[in-house]
Each structure stands twice: as structure tokens, then as C-alpha cells.
Design an enzyme around this catalytic site. Structure first.
Site, PDB file in Angstrom:
ATOM      1  N   HIS A  17       0.844  -1.194   0.000  1.00 24.84           N
ATOM      2  CA  HIS A  17       0.000   0.000   0.000  1.00 24.84           C
ATOM      3  C   HIS A  17       0.876   1.239   0.000  1.00 24.84           C
ATOM      4  CE1 HIS A  17      -4.029   1.901   1.025  1.00 24.84           C
ATOM      5  NE2 HIS A  17      -3.182   2.904   1.046  1.00 24.84           N
ATOM      6  N   HIS A  19       1.447   4.882  -2.511  1.00 25.50           N
ATOM      7  CA  HIS A  19       0.886   5.641  -3.635  1.00 25.50           C
ATOM      8  C   HIS A  19       1.988   6.252  -4.488  1.00 25.50           C
ATOM      9  CE1 HIS A  19      -3.429   5.622  -2.372  1.00 25.50           C
ATOM     10  NE2 HIS A  19      -2.875   5.386  -1.197  1.00 25.50           N
ATOM     11  N   ARG A  73       3.230  16.831 -15.417  1.00 26.45           N
ATOM     12  CA  ARG A  73       2.648  17.416 -16.622  1.00 26.45           C
ATOM     13  C   ARG A  73       2.814  16.563 -17.880  1.00 26.45           C
ATOM     14  NH1 ARG A  73      -1.339  20.112 -15.522  1.00 26.45           N
ATOM     15  NH2 ARG A  73      -1.133  22.130 -14.544  1.00 26.45           N
ATOM     16  N   ASP A 140      -6.206   2.960  -9.195  1.00 26.08           N
ATOM     17  CA  ASP A 140      -7.318   3.288  -8.295  1.00 26.08           C
ATOM     18  C   ASP A 140      -8.139   4.449  -8.816  1.00 26.08           C
ATOM     19  OD1 ASP A 140      -6.508   5.367  -5.434  1.00 26.08           O
ATOM     20  OD2 ASP A 140      -5.867   5.621  -7.510  1.00 26.08           O
ATOM     21  N   GLY A 172      -8.957   8.320  -2.243  1.00 23.49           N
ATOM     22  CA  GLY A 172      -9.597   9.606  -2.004  1.00 23.49           C
ATOM     23  C   GLY A 172     -10.469   9.556  -0.755  1.00 23.49           C
ATOM     24  N   HIS A 199      -9.778   1.202  -0.707  1.00 27.95           N
ATOM     25  CA  HIS A 199      -9.639   1.796   0.626  1.00 27.95           C
ATOM     26  C   HIS A 199     -10.999   1.719   1.306  1.00 27.95           C
ATOM     27  CE1 HIS A 199      -6.092   3.650  -1.170  1.00 27.95           C
ATOM     28  NE2 HIS A 199      -5.799   4.280  -0.069  1.00 27.95           N
ATOM     29  N   GLU A 202     -10.907   4.038   6.665  1.00 26.00           N
ATOM     30  CA  GLU A 202      -9.758   4.915   7.029  1.00 26.00           C
ATOM     31  C   GLU A 202     -10.291   6.127   7.787  1.00 26.00           C
ATOM     32  OE1 GLU A 202      -7.779   6.705   3.622  1.00 26.00           O
ATOM     33  OE2 GLU A 202      -6.016   7.186   4.824  1.00 26.00           O
ATOM     34  N   ASP A 280       2.243   4.172   2.692  1.00 27.84           N
ATOM     35  CA  ASP A 280       1.148   4.962   2.105  1.00 27.84           C
ATOM     36  C   ASP A 280       1.670   6.115   1.219  1.00 27.84           C
ATOM     37  OD1 ASP A 280      -1.920   6.409   3.527  1.00 27.84           O
ATOM     38  OD2 ASP A 280      -1.493   5.468   1.593  1.00 27.84           O
TER      39      ASP A 280
HETATM   40  O1  LIG Z   1      -4.320   7.511   2.511  1.00 24.28           O
HETATM   41  C1  LIG Z   1      -4.948   7.732   1.465  1.00 24.28           C
HETATM   42  N1  LIG Z   1      -6.290   7.523   1.418  1.00 24.28           N
HETATM   43  C2  LIG Z   1      -7.021   7.733   0.300  1.00 24.28           C
HETATM   44  N2  LIG Z   1      -6.492   8.207  -0.855  1.00 24.28           N
HETATM   45  C3  LIG Z   1      -5.163   8.436  -0.868  1.00 24.28           C
HETATM   46  C4  LIG Z   1      -4.346   8.211   0.252  1.00 24.28           C
HETATM   47  N3  LIG Z   1      -3.068   8.511  -0.088  1.00 24.28           N
HETATM   48  C5  LIG Z   1      -3.079   8.920  -1.359  1.00 24.28           C
HETATM   49  N4  LIG Z   1      -4.336   8.882  -1.852  1.00 24.28           N
HETATM   50  C6  LIG Z   1      -4.670   9.292  -3.212  1.00 24.28           C
HETATM   51  O2  LIG Z   1      -5.403  10.476  -3.110  1.00 24.28           O
HETATM   52  C7  LIG Z   1      -5.917  10.720  -4.424  1.00 24.28           C
HETATM   53  C8  LIG Z   1      -7.242  11.391  -4.301  1.00 24.28           C
HETATM   54  O3  LIG Z   1      -7.599  11.837  -5.573  1.00 24.28           O
HETATM   55  C9  LIG Z   1      -5.998   9.365  -5.125  1.00 24.28           C
HETATM   56  O4  LIG Z   1      -5.066   9.365  -6.181  1.00 24.28           O
HETATM   57  C10 LIG Z   1      -5.538   8.393  -4.027  1.00 24.28           C
HETATM   58  O5  LIG Z   1      -4.814   7.304  -4.596  1.00 24.28           O
END
Ligand SMILES: O=c1[nH]cnc2c1ncn2[C@@H]1O[C@H](CO)[C@@H](O)[C@H]1O
Length: 341
Positions: A17, A19, A73, A140, A172, A199, A202, A280
Site C-alpha cells: 500500500h 501511492h 505534466r 485506483d 480519495g 480503501h 480509514e 502509504d
Molecule cells: O491515505 C490515502 N487515502 C485515500 N487516498 C489516498 C491516500 N493517499 C493517497 N491517496 C490518493 O489520493 C488521491 C485522491 O484523488 C488518489 O489518487 C488516491 O490514490
């Protein structure tokens, strides 16, 4: 006794997990911000960036996250970011990582889906060749962008089909973004062989986790920390071996948990729920995967054998092939054996 910090540093790991944009290091963010000549609120100075990554609540975190997404970009930015994320994970002895990527957000900002997918695939091959790390993708849906984002994320997943794509997620905000509406998209993604890893739980209660399981066919849950409020859910997660992807510091920095000492990790493990330890959005939360293992070791009072057990759990919960799991589990056992207390 091998100092636990150095034991963790050398321990082979898997991360489930983490991003894509959330892993952009201060150096990368500074490089990207510098290209936008002050047109972005994101500071190029690393000290100022640390202050910028102080979040008053989860909604504020998402707002800041999207200003970093704005910096990306073109496909060159995507290639460089993805390759450097691979370098940083490999530095921490991560052999395998399932990186959560949000193609919708970049395609919406003008990067064509084909170029985006070619860029991440170039970086995946480059990271494997140069750093010996296997990266795989979770695409996602950014929940705040709703059903149009679900439609586009599914289209990109099914039409571009990048080789590293293995799972389908939903990120999100959870508040005001019920999981059930995304069922048709998860049904199609799963029918195409993608694993379901939304998700849930949370920033909202256990009902969101139940919905992720019942409506979205979740095989793992991102975070899922509010499961501790529902004994029946804890039993269900334990009985059906549905793992939670836990990122302890994230939950404190986004204010989902008031303080690290109050994190429910120990309760979850005590109830037999499978968990993995993750970072994360490490630079945004001032952490690394290594640091998260140290936090977990402290919260759970683990010795090196216990820490190696956490790493093995992540491998077992991953979507690696059986042969891949066997090899990485053996590597962890060999390492732990050579560095016994
Ligand atoms: O901890 C988290 N929880 C939920 N979304 C997250 C988290 N970290 C990163 N994102 C990111 O936030 C963006 C929202 O548009 C998404 O790209 C999601 O992957």
C-alpha cells in the site's frame, strides 16, 4: 543482538500500500515544482515542503496531494517519478511493491493514457533491471471524482492493459463517497482478472469496510482501521483471511488516529486479522517503509523474529505468484537466520 533498526534496514520486504504521487521525494517534488516557476503552491525548498505537508485533516491532505499531482505534466515526469520510486523502495530492500497509481488524475491533466502507461511500464522494466525490484500496479479510482473517474479508470485499465497491472482500487475521501456506487466498475475489473483492493474504514466506520467486501469484492482493504469498532467484522476478516493494509504514521498525519499510541494495530493483530505494514505516502508523512516497520515493532513489542514475521505476512498477502512468494519468503527466512538475536 542485532540492533533492530539495522535488522529492519537489511530485511527483505514487500510493500502492498504505497501511492505513486504520494511517494514523490522532496528532491523530485522540488525538481517538478521548479519547472512550474512559482505557478504552483508547492514549495521547492525541502524545509518549506515539510511544513507544507502538515495536514489539518484528511480533506486537507487530499487537497495538498492534488497540488502535487498538478506538478506532473507529461510522460517524462511520470517516467522519472516512477523510476525514482523504484530506486527508493529498493534502497529499503523492498523486492516487490504493489504501487497504487491514479491514471485518471494525470489523463485529466492532459497526459494521454497510452503515453502514461508506456511511461510506467518503461520505469517498471528499468527499476527491475537497475534495482532488482519488481513493481506492479494497482489502478485506483479517485473517489472524489466519482463515477466519471470510475468509468475512465476502468477504460484505461481494460484498453491499455499495462503488463504490470494486477489490481483495481478506490482512493480519495470516504466521507460522502459511498463504496456501493462503484460496484459495476469493480465487477468488470474483477471479471477481467484484476484483484479488488479498495480503501475503506480509514476515515469512516466499519460499514464502509462491509460495503467494500460485499459490494466491491474486496480481497484486501486499504487501511480498514475502523474494523476495531465491530466485533463481527473483526471475526469476518480473521475467518475469511481478508488482510488490512496498515500504514500507522499515515493515520496519525491525516488525523484518522489522534496519536500513534492509540493506533489499533495491536488490537487488529490480537483478533487474528491479517495485516501488512506500509508507508502509504512516505515523504508526505515524513516516514519511510523502514520507519513504519520500526513503529510497528514498538507498538507490538516485537523482536527481530517478530519483525520478520510482519515482512512474511506482507509477502503472503501479496498478489505475487506462488513461486515468487516462495522465493521471497525463503530470502526473508535466510536473512532472519543469519541475523538471529
Ligand atoms: O491515505 C490515502 N487515502 C485515500 N487516498 C489516498 C491516500 N493517499 C493517497 N491517496 C490518493 O489520493 C488521491 C485522491 O484523488 C488518489 O489518487 C488516491 O490514490
Amino acid at each position: 543482538m542485532t540492533d533492530l533498526t539495522s535488522f529492519i534496514a537489511g530485511l527483505p520486504k514487500a510493500e502492498l500500500h504505497v501511492h505513486h504521487v504520494g511517494s514523490a521525494s522532496p528532491r523530485i517534488v522540488a525538481e517538478l515544482a521548479a519547472r512550474h516557476e512559482g505557478r504552483s503552491p508547492v514549495p521547492a525548498d525541502p524545509a518549506a515542503l515539510a511544513d507544507y505537508f502538515a495536514f489539518s485533516d484528511f480533506a486537507h491532505f487530499i487537497e495538498v496531494y492534488l497540488t502535487v499531482v498538478d506538478l506532473i505534466r507529461d510522460d517524462q515526469d511520470v517516467r522519472m517519478l516512477t523510476y525514482e520510486v523504484g530506486r527508493e523502495l529498493a534502497r529499503q530492500q523492498v523486492r516487490y511493491a504493489e504501487l497504487t497509481i491514479t491514471p485518471f488524475s494525470s489523463v485529466k491533466r492532459g497526459i494521454p493514457a497510452t503515453a502514461f502507461c508506456e511511461a510506467i511500464e518503461d520505469a517498471r522494466r528499468g527499476a527491475a533491471a537497475d534495482f532488482g525490484i519488481e513493481l506492479r500496479w494497482c489502478f485506483d479510482i479517485p473517489g472524489e471524482a466519482g463515477l466519471p473517474a470510475a468509468e475512465e479508470t476502468l477504460r484505461i485499465a481494460l484498453e491499455e492493459k499495462p503488463e504490470g497491472l494486477i489490481s483495481f482500487g478506490l482512493g480519495g475521501p470516504e466521507i460522502g463517497v459511498p463504496r456501493a456506487q462503484f460496484k459495476p466498475y469493480f465487477d468488470k475489473a474483477r471479471a477481467a482478472g484484476l484483484r479488488s483492493v479498495p480503501h475503506a474504514g480509514e476515515t469512516t466506520g466499519p460499514e464502509t469496510i462491509w460495503d467494500a467486501i460485499r459490494e466491491l469484492g474486496a480481497e484486501r482493504i486499504g487501511h480498514g482501521i475502523s474494523a476495531v469498532q465491530d466485533e463481527a467484522l473483526l471475526d469476518h476478516l480473521a475467518e475469511h483471511r481478508i488482510p488490512l493494509e496498515i500504514s500507522p504514521t499515515s493515520n496519525v498525519r491525516t488525523r484518522a488516529v489522534a496519536a500513534i499510541e492509540e493506533h489499533p494495530l495491536a488490537t487488529l493483530i490480537g483478533k487474528g486479522v491479517p495485516v501488512s505494514i506500509n508507508s502509504d505516502d512516505p515523504p508526505m508523512f515524513g516516514t519511510t517503509l523502514e520507519a513504519e516497520y520500526a513503529v510497528a515493532a514498538r507498538l507490538l513489542d516485537l523482536d527481530p523474529t517478530g519483525v520478520a514475521g510482519l515482512a512474511k505476512g506482507a509477502v503472503e498477502q501479496s498478489f505475487l505468484s506462488p513461486a515468487g512468494k516462495k522465493a521471497l519468503l525463503a530470502e526473508i527466512d535466510a536473512y532472519a537466520g543469519q541475523n538471529r538475536a
